[in-house]
Each structure stands twice: as structure tokens, then as C-alpha cells.
Design a protein around this motif. Structure first.
Motif, short mmCIF file in Angstrom:
data_model
loop_
_atom_site.label_atom_id
_atom_site.label_comp_id
_atom_site.label_asym_id
_atom_site.label_seq_id
_atom_site.Cartn_x
_atom_site.Cartn_y
_atom_site.Cartn_z
N TYR A 138 37.18 24.24 -8.88
CA TYR A 138 37.08 23.29 -7.78
C TYR A 138 35.73 23.43 -7.07
N VAL A 139 35.27 24.67 -6.93
CA VAL A 139 33.95 24.90 -6.33
C VAL A 139 32.86 24.32 -7.23
N GLU A 140 33.00 24.52 -8.53
CA GLU A 140 32.02 23.98 -9.48
C GLU A 140 31.95 22.46 -9.37
N ALA A 141 33.11 21.82 -9.33
CA ALA A 141 33.15 20.35 -9.25
C ALA A 141 32.52 19.86 -7.95
N TYR A 142 32.83 20.54 -6.85
CA TYR A 142 32.27 20.14 -5.56
C TYR A 142 30.75 20.34 -5.54
N CYS A 143 30.30 21.49 -6.04
CA CYS A 143 28.86 21.79 -6.05
C CYS A 143 28.10 20.79 -6.93
N LYS A 144 28.73 20.33 -7.98
CA LYS A 144 28.08 19.32 -8.83
C LYS A 144 27.86 18.03 -8.05
N LYS A 145 28.86 17.63 -7.27
CA LYS A 145 28.72 16.42 -6.46
C LYS A 145 27.62 16.59 -5.41
N VAL A 146 27.56 17.78 -4.82
CA VAL A 146 26.52 18.05 -3.81
C VAL A 146 25.14 18.02 -4.46
N THR A 147 25.03 18.59 -5.66
CA THR A 147 23.74 18.57 -6.37
C THR A 147 23.31 17.14 -6.66
N ILE A 148 24.25 16.30 -7.07
CA ILE A 148 23.93 14.88 -7.32
C ILE A 148 23.47 14.21 -6.03
N ALA A 149 24.15 14.53 -4.92
CA ALA A 149 23.77 13.94 -3.63
C ALA A 149 22.34 14.33 -3.25
N TRP A 150 21.99 15.58 -3.49
CA TRP A 150 20.62 16.02 -3.16
C TRP A 150 19.60 15.37 -4.09
N CYS A 151 19.96 15.16 -5.33
CA CYS A 151 19.05 14.46 -6.25
C CYS A 151 18.76 13.05 -5.74
N ILE A 152 19.81 12.38 -5.28
CA ILE A 152 19.63 11.03 -4.73
C ILE A 152 18.75 11.08 -3.48
N PHE A 153 18.97 12.09 -2.65
CA PHE A 153 18.16 12.23 -1.43
C PHE A 153 16.69 12.43 -1.78
N PHE A 154 16.40 13.34 -2.71
CA PHE A 154 15.00 13.60 -3.07
C PHE A 154 14.36 12.37 -3.72
N LEU A 155 15.14 11.62 -4.47
CA LEU A 155 14.61 10.40 -5.09
C LEU A 155 14.24 9.36 -4.03
N VAL A 156 15.15 9.15 -3.08
CA VAL A 156 14.89 8.17 -2.01
C VAL A 156 13.76 8.66 -1.11
N ASN A 157 13.81 9.93 -0.73
CA ASN A 157 12.79 10.48 0.16
C ASN A 157 11.41 10.43 -0.50
N LYS A 201 39.37 23.62 2.87
CA LYS A 201 40.75 23.77 3.33
C LYS A 201 41.75 23.30 2.28
N ASN A 202 41.31 22.35 1.45
CA ASN A 202 42.20 21.79 0.43
C ASN A 202 42.06 22.47 -0.93
N MET A 203 41.12 23.40 -1.03
CA MET A 203 40.95 24.11 -2.29
C MET A 203 42.07 25.12 -2.47
N PRO A 204 42.51 25.33 -3.71
CA PRO A 204 43.59 26.30 -3.93
C PRO A 204 43.15 27.70 -3.55
N SER A 205 44.07 28.42 -2.97
CA SER A 205 43.78 29.80 -2.57
C SER A 205 44.99 30.66 -2.88
N VAL A 206 44.74 31.92 -3.10
CA VAL A 206 45.81 32.85 -3.44
C VAL A 206 46.22 33.63 -2.19
N HIS A 207 47.49 33.51 -1.83
CA HIS A 207 48.05 34.27 -0.72
C HIS A 207 49.32 34.95 -1.22
N THR A 208 49.20 36.21 -1.55
CA THR A 208 50.34 36.92 -2.13
C THR A 208 51.36 37.27 -1.05
N ILE A 209 52.50 37.75 -1.49
CA ILE A 209 53.56 38.13 -0.55
C ILE A 209 53.09 39.23 0.39
N SER A 210 52.21 40.10 -0.08
CA SER A 210 51.77 41.21 0.77
C SER A 210 50.56 40.87 1.62
#
Length: 597
Positions: A138-157, A201-210
Motif C-alpha cells: 500500500y505504501v508502494e502504491a501511494y508513493c508511486k502516485k506521489v512520484t507521478i504527481a511530482w513529475c507533473i509538477f516539475f513538468l508544469v513548473n 489511517k486507512n492503510m492496513p496495520s497489525v495490532h495483535t492481542i498483546s
């Protein structure tokens, strides 16, 4: 000196357009003089970076990433200044801002073609726990979207910078590249930060019984459902906290240390089990609640809590407890600490002797065992709802039906499946099926070659080996070849196989070390096994060079019939003791159902 150059570089990078405008327009500094100043500055910056790199004894990834940007920008400044000097044209100084955007676009863009992307690389350098975690994809997928967003920013800028360099005056160029551009950059950071907070907040996280707390999940998070998921009858995280508080109030009203827990209802089992751990009690888990068996383990100092009708008048009914107590909000939000290392859980098994015995366990070992399952198949769990045919009083059902779904936040079915026909109801969503070989066999015997109407199910099975024929039939009926887990109450999970992929060979868990003893039987060391010398099984084994192994049967006379260990000598002894026969020999027969004869 290094700090001075670092600060100077940062200041000049930000104020570069303003300085150029001031020197060229306000002070009317000759272009060649300005370019010479830029050349000297670029060379000085390169030398300072080189000195810092040579003084660094350990060239880790963090340091390499930290120096690459100033090196590139210093080289660009040097090239722009040289062009400016030889052509006596200020346009090359102005195009430096364009070059920065272009280089950043290339740096970010190339990591999209050759992953991992640059944002993910930065994220893993800052937080080393990301790799191997359940949230990694999930982090990889999100970071890929952010990288694409920055590419668009640098292109426009960069495009706007080109326009201001060629089609506007020096003042407009300076205002945009020295002010507006950085304001937009800061706005991008701010927007991304806010989005990241919401996404995390919506990314999966591990919360064990302990390790869970009251805030581990949202109050309306689905923990458990009844029947089928689409029916909408659910128990939420707030229900879990509330019912745990109710059971704690009951437990605290008694001063007994040992508690026998038996509950067919998975929800009742979970809240009672957690409450007992929170109250630091010793928990006895038993599937057998026959009066004779309970009397063996229940003394005056042992409490018995259940959801089943029993003859023991002192037994506490979980349903009555939940109806009787009303905790206040503070009690509901209270989550007493559970020390995984000091928990005391007794699970009853026939063991290798054929006689029932208590095996002492801790949550520490359970959660270590689950950690491997989560790392290997966590995504499969997260994309499905869980159903089981297995009792949670045995280690397999407990780990896969209680601990795993709780830790991952995967909603589980409140009651286990008891007849094959119930599988037909599971056509409303994708399900993770926790089953035994015996139940799978009953199901395929019921349906023959008729496939069940399931949506991309995933099946775990344990409690005995699946034959080649059964594996093929299960694949035909369920549309999935079961993933088998080899283990026992004493060892927990040892190895796994999926016959459509691995054939009959077993692959050891990453945290398990295996070898063959002098008696040709399998020996195991794992975090779950407390004895440093490991555990000796009675399973004959052949171990191959690649680390996989093949089981060749038992070295003793213990057989498993529908997940129950049966000692053949013990059966023979009981028959002889009856006085009805003179001699006897007991063997296991394979048929549509397995029998003793």
C-alpha cells in the motif's frame, strides 16, 4: 566549513532568481562578471561536497542520497555559468531554473520506469519498518502516485520557467522563479502531507492481542459478522471494547487464578479470552467439556466460563455476563496491558502418547508464529472475509480463526461452518476459508464434480495431510488448491505446501530450522519451541538439498482420524481390558471416511 557551504547552498538555491535580478538589473553587473562569480561558487560547492564525501567513513544510502542533489545542481550551475561567460548572454543563467526542474523530472521519472520509485526509497530510508510490513504494498502504491504527481509538477513548473525566461522581462522571471515557484512547491508538500495523513489511517496495520489499544481501530470497524458478510449483522470495534470490559468486571469479581474457557461462539471466545489475559489469568482452552474431563482439570481453585449448557452449576455463562454488567465509558476505553511473555495458556492435546495432556503456551510464541503467516500471506487475508470449520480451542483454529484475523483487522464469521452445504451461502463476497482435510473431504464427497459458487476463495488447511486425489477434487469444487500447513500443538506451524505448486514436498517456514535425527525422524527448532535443543517429532522424513522435505509416515502407532490423534496400542489395551476378547490388532482403514478396524 562544511556546514557553512551547506547553508550557503540552500540560501543561494532559494534566492538565486532574486540575486540574478538584483545583480543584472539593479546593479547592472556585466554578464561575464556575474558568470565568473557563478563559476567560482559552483566549483566551491562541488569541492565542499567532495570533501564531505571523502570524510565520511561509512557511505550509506542516506548519505549518498543527501549529496546527489547538490552535486547535480552545482554541475548545472557551472555549465550555465560557462555558457553565459562564453556567449555573454544572460539567458543561460535564467535557464538554470528550467534545468533544475528538468533534472528533477528525469530523476523522479526514471524511478517510475525502473522501480522502486524515489518517494518510496526516501520513505523506506526514513522508516525502515516499512519493508516486509503488511502495509508495504500500500505504501508502494501511494508513493508511486506521489512520484507521478511530482513529475507533473516539475513538468508544469519547468514549462512556466521556460516561458518566463524567453517571453517575459527579468522582473516577471525573478518573481515567478524566486517566489511563486517556491510557494507552489511548499503548497505541494502541504497538500501531500495532509493526504498522506488521511491515507495512512486507512492503510492496513497489525495490532495483535498483546499490543492493541482502544484506538487501534475506529469504533465502527467491523470485527465480526454473522452468517454472511452481506447480511450486515456485525460486531464492531466498540462492541469488542465494551464486551471485554463487561467480562473483565465479572472476572475481577472472582479471585481465582485459573480459568477454563470453552466457547463455540467465536465472538464470545475472543472477548472472554482477551479479558482473561488483561486480568492476568491462566487460561485453559479445551474442546472437550464432557463432565468427566472437566472434573479432571477443574478443582476448587479453577473457574469455568462457557457459552454451552453444562451440568456444572458453578460454571459462568458468557451470555449472562454480557447481559449483567454495564461498564462506563472509562472502563470501556481502558485496555489493560497484556505482557505476551508472561501469559499462561494451556491447550489440551493427545500428544504422542495418545493420552490428553496440557501444553503450556504464551502469546509471544503465538504472535511470532503469526508474524510469518502475515508476512507471507497477509495480503490474501486482507482481501477477504474469514470463515472457518475448525474449533478455536485447538492451536490451528486459534491461530487462524482468532489471532490472525484480529491482528490484521479481518472480519471473521461468528460461528464456524458445520456442514458442507453452508459453503453455498458464501457467494456474496471473497472469503478466506480455514478448514481441515476431513471437512474438505466431506465437502467434495457431497458435491462430487459440481463447483461451489465461490468468488476467488483462498483455503488454508491443517490437521493432517491432503492426498493428491483430494487436492485435485478440492481444486475442482472450490476453484482453489488448498494451502496446507504442517505442524502440531507442540510445534505450531513448521512448513507449508500447495500441491499445485510444490507437489508433495513441504517448504519449512522461514523461522524454522529442520534436520533429520538418527531415528530418521524430523527434528525442529523455531521461535515457537522453547526447548533450545528443539523438538523431536515421530514423523519419518526425507530432506532434500533445497531444504524441502517429504514425510514418509509415522515411526510410532499414532494415527490421525479427522484431526484427532489416536493411539492404536491404547485402543488395543482398552479392548483387551474389557475381557470380551482374547487378542486384538487395531489398524486404520482408508475409505470414504476413515475408520479403525
Amino acid at each position: 566549513m562544511k556546514k557553512f557551504f551547506k547553508v550557503l547552498f540552500s540560501v543561494l538555491t532559494v534566492l538565486y532568481p532574486v540575486l540574478v535580478f538584483t545583480l543584472l538589473v539593479v546593479f547592472k553587473l556585466p554578464v561575464r562578471v556575474l558568470s565568473l562569480c557563478a563559476i567560482v561558487l559552483a566549483v566551491a560547492l562541488l569541492l565542499s561536497v567532495a570533501a564531505a564525501r571523502s570524510n565520511r567513513k561509512e557511505k550509506d544510502k542516506n548519505f549518498a542520497f543527501a549529496v546527489i542533489r547538490p552535486i547535480i545542481l552545482s554541475v548545472l550551475l557551472l555549465v550555465a555559468a560557462l555558457f553565459c561567460y562564453f556567449t555573454n548572454q544572460s539567458i543561460f543563467i535564467k535557464l538554470y531554473a528550467v534545468a533544475i526542474s528538468l533534472v528533477m523530472l528525469i530523476l523522479f521519472g526514471i524511478t517510475l520506469i525502473f522501480p522502486p520509485n524515489i518517494i518510496y526509497t526516501i520513505a523506506t530510508l526514513m522508516d525502515k519498518s516499512i519493508k516486509g510490513s503488511i502495509s508495504q504494498p500500500y505504501v508502494e502504491a501511494y508513493c508511486k502516485k506521489v512520484t507521478i504527481a511530482w513529475c507533473i509538477f516539475f513538468l508544469v513548473n519547468g514549462s512556466i520557467s521556460v516561458y518566463t525566461a524567453f517571453c517575459s522581462n527579468d522582473l516577471v522571471w525573478s518573481v515567478y522563479n524566486g517566489g511563486i515557484s517556491y510557494a507552489l512547491l511548499g503548497l505541494m508538500f502541504l497538500i501531500e502531507f495532509n493526504i498522506r495523513m488521511k491515507v495512512s489511517k486507512n492503510m492496513p496495520s497489525v495490532h495483535t492481542i498483546s499490543t492493541f489499544t482502544a484506538d487501534s481501530r475506529p469504533d465502527n470497524y467491523m470485527v465480526c459478522y454473522e452468517g454472511i458478510r452481506s447480511r450486515g449483522v456485525v460486531k464492531t470495534w466498540y462492541d469488542f471494547l465494551t464486551d471485554c470490559a463487561k467480562v473483565r468486571m465479572c472476572i475481577e469479581a472472582h479471585d481465582k487464578k485459573d480459568w477454563i474457557l470453552h466457547s463455540e461462539d467465536y465472538w464470545y471466545f475472543l472477548v472472554t479470552f482477551v479479558a482473561l489475559l488483561q486480568c492476568k489469568k491462566t487460561i485453559h482452552l479445551t474442546q472437550n467439556i464432557a463432565t468427566s474431563f472437566i472434573q479432571e482439570i477443574k478443582t476448587q481453585d479453577v473457574m469455568f466460563i462457557t457459552d454451552q449448557p453444562v451440568k456444572d452449576e458453578t460454571a459462568i455463562q458468557i451470555k449472562e455476563v454480557l447481559a449483567k454488567y454495564t461498564p462506563v465509558e472509562q472502563q470501556i476505553r481502558m485496555t489493560p496491558a497484556i505482557d505476551a511473555e508472561t501469559t499462561d495458556i494451556r491447550m489440551y492435546t493427545s500428544g504422542s502418547t495418545g493420552k490428553p495432556k496440557a501444553v503450556r503456551q504464551r502469546m509471544k510464541e503465538f504472535e511470532l508464529d503469526n508474524a510469518f503467516i502475515i508476512s507471507k500471506w497477509g495480503q490474501e487475508f486482507l482481501s477477504r472475509y474469514l470463515v472457518t470449520t475448525v474449533s478455536q480451542h485447538h492451536i490451528y483454529g486459534f491461530l487462524f480463526g482468532i489471532c490472525l484475523p484480529f491482528a490484521l483487522g479481518v472480519p471473521f464469521r461468528r460461528t464456524r461452518i458445520t456442514i458442507p452445504e453452508e459453503f453455498e451461502l458464501l457467494n456474496d463476497d471473497k472469503y478466506m476459508i480455514i478448514a481441515t482435510p476431513a471437512f474438505l473431504k466431506r465437502t467434495v464427497d457431497t458435491y462430487g464434480d459440481e463447483p461451489l459458487p465461490l468468488q476467488n476463495c483462498f483455503i488454508f488447511t491443517s490437521g493432517g495431510a491432503v492426498s493428491e486425489e483430494l487436492a485435485k477434487k478440492v481444486n475442482a469444487v472450490f476453484g482453489f488448491c488448498p494451502l496446507e500447513v504442517y505442524g502440531s500443538t507442540e510445534t505450531s506451524g513448521i512448513a507449508y505446501r500447495q500441491q499445485s505448486v510444490n507437489g508433495l514436498r513441504w517448504t519449512p517456514f522461514d523461522n524454522a530450522k529442520i534436520w533429520k535425527g538418527d531415528d530418521e525422524c524430523l527434528r525442529i527448532i523455531s521461535p515457537y519451541i522453547k526447548n533450545p535443543e528443539g523438538f523431536a517429532t515421530a514423523d519419518l522424513v526425507t530432506i532434500f538439498d533445497d531444504g524441502t522435505f517429504l514425510l514418509r509416515g509415522r515411526a510410532d502407532s499414532i494415527v490421525k482420524i479427522e484431526e484427532k490423534r489416536i493411539s492404536l496400542p491404547e485402543v488395543e489395551s482398552r479392548l483387551l481390558d474389557s475381557g470380551l476378547i482374547a487378542d486384538v490388532k487395531v489398524i486404520a482403514l482408508e475409505d470414504r471416511r476413515q475408520y479403525l478396524a
